[in-house]
Scaffold this active site. Structure first.
Site, short mmCIF file in Angstrom:
data_model
loop_
_atom_site.label_atom_id
_atom_site.label_comp_id
_atom_site.label_asym_id
_atom_site.label_seq_id
_atom_site.Cartn_x
_atom_site.Cartn_y
_atom_site.Cartn_z
N ALA A 77 0.82 -1.22 0.00
CA ALA A 77 0.00 0.00 0.00
C ALA A 77 0.85 1.27 0.00
CB ALA A 77 -0.93 -0.01 1.21
N SER A 102 -1.02 -8.46 -7.73
CA SER A 102 -2.30 -8.20 -8.40
C SER A 102 -2.11 -7.16 -9.51
CB SER A 102 -3.32 -7.70 -7.38
OG SER A 102 -2.90 -6.45 -6.84
N ARG A 107 -8.12 -2.69 -10.21
CA ARG A 107 -8.72 -2.67 -8.87
C ARG A 107 -9.20 -1.25 -8.53
NH1 ARG A 107 -4.79 -5.52 -4.82
NH2 ARG A 107 -6.70 -5.45 -3.56
C1 DQA Z 1 0.02 -5.06 -3.84
C2 DQA Z 1 -1.04 -4.10 -4.35
C3 DQA Z 1 -1.28 -2.98 -3.36
O1 DQA Z 1 -2.29 -2.10 -3.83
C4 DQA Z 1 -1.71 -3.53 -2.02
O2 DQA Z 1 -1.86 -2.50 -1.08
C5 DQA Z 1 -0.80 -4.59 -1.52
C6 DQA Z 1 -0.29 -5.59 -2.46
C7 DQA Z 1 0.21 -6.27 -4.78
O3 DQA Z 1 1.25 -6.91 -4.69
O4 DQA Z 1 -0.69 -6.59 -5.56
O5 DQA Z 1 -0.53 -4.70 -0.33
O6 DQA Z 1 1.27 -4.37 -3.80
#
Ligand code: DQA
Length: 145
Positions: A77, A102, A107
């Site tokens: 994040a 992701s 998203r």
């Molecule tokens: C993340 C994507 C971020 O938006 C999220 O806050 C995460 C994981 C990912 O690896 O997809 O903690 O970095």
């Protein structure tokens, strides 16, 4: 060649955390896969994770002091919020690659913006644990150029 793999907040929970989004592979498994890939190529890899912004900044600064050549980073994040982490990466002037498990662009809109991406060598997202391997390969190729 010496590379730091840096994981940000909540990534210590990988495997159990929202598996529909982040998969079932644990952080230890991802680190082990990266270490095996690096070992075959004679690359020295160190992996670190923290839930704390200042600690991530400290680790980036320490990497520069320890003659690290590049950083593979999933800032979690903090990707979307941390000017301090951006500043630390720019202060070291070390090449870095940003990765996400992701596809952050598919998203919530607050995940579309990265405070790191414009200064990264490259960004890989959306391939689950494989994002790290692809990002590491890209970083190594860039460092070899
Ligand atoms: C993340 C994507 C971020 O938006 C999220 O806050 C995460 C994981 C990912 O690896 O997809 O903690 O970095």
């Amino acid at each position: 060649m010496k590379i730091l793999v840096l994981h940000g907040p909540n990534l210590n929970l990988l495997g159990a955390r929202e598996p529909g989004i982040y998969g079932r592979t644990s952080l230890a498994e991802i680190d082990a896969q990266l270490a095996a890939w690096a070992r075959q190529r004679g690359i020295s890899l160190s992996c670190a994770q923290s839930n704390h912004e200042g600690s991530l900044v400290d680790t980036v600064q320490a990497a520069a002091a320890q003659q690290t050549h590049g950083i593979l980073i999933n800032a979690g994040a903090y990707t979307h919020t941390s000017i301090a982490l951006r500043d630390a990466l720019l202060a070291t002037a070390l090449p870095f690659v940003e990765v996400h498990l992701s596809n952050t662009h598919g998203r919530e809109s607050f995940r579309h913006r990265s405070l790191l991406a414009d200064r990264a060598v490259g960004v890989v997202c959306g391939f689950g644990g494989l994002s790290y391997r692809l990002g590491l390969e890209g970083l190594v190729a860039a460092l070899e150029r």
